[in-house]
Design an enzyme around this catalytic site. Structure first.
Site, mmCIF file in Angstrom:
data_model
loop_
_atom_site.group_PDB
_atom_site.id
_atom_site.type_symbol
_atom_site.label_atom_id
_atom_site.label_comp_id
_atom_site.label_asym_id
_atom_site.label_seq_id
_atom_site.Cartn_x
_atom_site.Cartn_y
_atom_site.Cartn_z
ATOM 1 N N GLN A 197 69.660 -27.014 -30.312
ATOM 2 C CA GLN A 197 68.271 -27.358 -30.628
ATOM 3 C C GLN A 197 67.280 -26.546 -29.800
ATOM 4 O OE1 GLN A 197 67.492 -31.607 -31.287
ATOM 5 N NE2 GLN A 197 69.634 -32.026 -30.834
ATOM 6 N N CYS A 198 67.602 -25.280 -29.571
ATOM 7 C CA CYS A 198 66.725 -24.401 -28.780
ATOM 8 C C CYS A 198 65.774 -23.683 -29.729
ATOM 9 C CB CYS A 198 67.554 -23.400 -27.974
ATOM 10 S SG CYS A 198 66.562 -22.358 -26.885
ATOM 11 N N SER A 199 64.621 -24.285 -29.990
ATOM 12 C CA SER A 199 63.680 -23.737 -30.963
ATOM 13 C C SER A 199 63.137 -22.377 -30.520
ATOM 14 C CB SER A 199 62.534 -24.720 -31.193
ATOM 15 O OG SER A 199 61.890 -25.033 -29.978
ATOM 16 N N VAL A 218 65.738 -19.753 -31.588
ATOM 17 C CA VAL A 218 65.784 -19.727 -33.055
ATOM 18 C C VAL A 218 64.591 -18.941 -33.588
ATOM 19 C CG1 VAL A 218 65.585 -21.121 -35.150
ATOM 20 C CG2 VAL A 218 67.099 -21.860 -33.304
ATOM 21 N N ALA A 226 71.929 -20.939 -31.224
ATOM 22 C CA ALA A 226 70.783 -21.577 -30.570
ATOM 23 C C ALA A 226 70.431 -22.903 -31.240
ATOM 24 C CB ALA A 226 69.578 -20.632 -30.587
#
Length: 298
Positions: free
Chosen positions: A84-86, A89, A80
């Site tokens: 950059q899929c916060s 994460v 993830a």
């Protein structure tokens, strides 16, 4: 904006009053994960797809397999973070700790065991340029040594990586927002045995984030319309020039980054899991160019 999605009105999302097979499915999801998260609520618009998704998630994360549970969640974090899929994460940082993962690993990829760090190269290739994967990448991970992977472990790890690369796209595409315990978003509901008669919340239009996204789309559509009108007015427009203009419009529309990429507070917990952040997507091949060799492993 209220609800789990920036793009979908809250009134369209399945709620506590869901009935039949969908309600049973959401209850099963709650039983597996302890809550019904925003991904499941949005995916509930397509119950059959949600059913397949949850079976896959359950098999990958909770059933017997060569990888211990905490490492599965750490691999999900790595995948993830590459996109950059916060949201994902944050979800799997919590799951990682719940199954007994070492909190020190969450300081960043540099704090994880070398065996997990060795996945970084194939993770970034699978995320951005999968056609560059070669048999040498597989051989390097399987090479005997203290930090080597068994074939069974590596297969499960690669499936986890590709699964979460895809899920990151779903999260971005549906505008999934954080839960209440994740950066102050809206909470996810807990099924109640007496909630069948609960009225559905009133419909809600998207907030500023949704409006901004819609305005960007409308602006792009207007520019494309003007481009087409200008083409009709000109006497001669070559095919190459038309393609060049279209590519320019498309490229400019892609220059607006997702909102959480612009927010340093959301991205600080993501960057630490990414090495070589400049490595990104490039077109596989363009017309007139020779396609790069690909690794086929049927």
């Amino acid at each position: 904006a209220k609800g789990p999605s920036t793009f979908i009105p809250l009134g369209e999302i399945p709620q506590e009053g869901a009935e039949g097979s969908l309600r049973q499915l959401l209850i099963e999801a709650f039983g597996c994960a302890g809550r019904v998260d925003h991904v499941a609520m949005v995916m509930g618009l397509h119950p059959e797809y949600l059913s397949s998704f949850w079976k896959t998630q359950y098999l990958l994360l909770r059933m017997d397999g060569p990888l211990p549970y905490h490492k599965r969640h750490y691999i999900a974090i790595m995948a993830a973070a590459r996109h950059q899929c916060s949201y994902l994460v944050g979800v799997h940082m919590g799951e990682f700790l719940q199954v007994g993962g070492n909190p020190a690993w969450l300081r960043g990829l540099h704090c994880a065991p070398q065996k997990l760090r060795n996945l970084n190269e194939i993770n970034k290739l699978l995320a951005h340029r999968p056609w560059l994967v070669t048999k040498e990448h597989i051989e390097a991970l399987l090479k005997p040594g203290e930090d080597s992977w068994s074939l069974a472990e590596l297969v499960q790890a690669l499936v986890l990586l590709t699964h979460y690369h895809s899920l990151a796209s779903f999260v971005f595409g549906c505008g999934i927002k954080p839960e209440e315990d994740q950066d102050g978003g809206n909470g996810c509901w807990t099924p109640s045995p007496h909630s069948d008669s609960s009225p559905a919340p009133e419909d809600s239009t998207g907030g500023s984030g949704g409006k901004d996204a819609m305005q960007e789309v409308e602006m792009l559509m207007e520019r494309m319309k003007l481009l087409q009108e200008n083409q009709l007015e000109e006497e001669v427009v070559t095919q190459e020039e038309m393609e060049t203009r279209f590519e320019l419009e498309k490229t400019e529309s892609l220059l607006v980054p997702p909102s959480d990429i612009l927010d340093p507070s959301l991205q600080s917990k993501v960057r630490c899991f990414v090495e070589d952040p400049e490595f990104g997507y490039k077109d596989f091949t363009r017309r007139g160019e020779q396609a790069p060799p690909t690794f086929r492993a049927q």
